[in-house]
Design an enzyme around this catalytic site. Sequence first.
Site: not given
Ligand code: FPP
Length: 168
Positions: A31, A48, A142
């Site tokens: 997050d 991201h 792991l």
């Molecule tokens: C939440 O941050 C994050 C996500 C919805 C996506 C996270 C996933 C990735 C970066 C890809 C991961 C890749 C693998 C291989 C697992 P947010 O947008 O909710 O942040 P905010 O709360 O600050 O808006």
Amino acid sequence: MQVAWFGKKKQKADNDIDLNNIPRHVAIIMDGNGRWAAKRGLPRLAGHNAGMLAMKEIIKRADVLGIKYLTVYAFSTENWKRSAEEVGGIFGLLVKYVASELAELDENNVKVHILGDYGSIPRAAAASIERALATTRDNDGLQFNIALNYGGRQEIVRAVRQICYLVE
Ligand code: FPP
């Protein structure tokens, strides 16, 4: 195995960690990526991308420290409400991650698991997941759990279905 990830220098940075008190399982909710980007005046996808780079390092660190299970909550059922551009970008990052990291994960005996229903994610991302699962199937180092398209409601439905199946 440890030197394969980092080289000797970086391992010294772990000196301040109590190696006798390492958790067996660490779970991380990915997050704050959007807020991280907003603070820097960057597009959400840059957040991201930074989140994914951090996750890459965490996997290596977790393995070096001897953590057995690492779970990352990457994409919930709620996350489909985001713009098509953002959703596509997130799954694009997943494809990129598997393409660039899978060989090293496998060399380091990491086994990938998926929690959640990845059947309905974009095809290229599902194919990457299948490849990661197949490649690391026999590894016993792991255990890296990626929660994808997960949600409380969906888990309840699945549990009830299984109970119905058992009592039939
Ligand atoms: C939440 O941050 C994050 C996500 C919805 C996506 C996270 C996933 C990735 C970066 C890809 C991961 C890749 C693998 C291989 C697992 P947010 O947008 O909710 O942040 P905010 O709360 O600050 O808006």
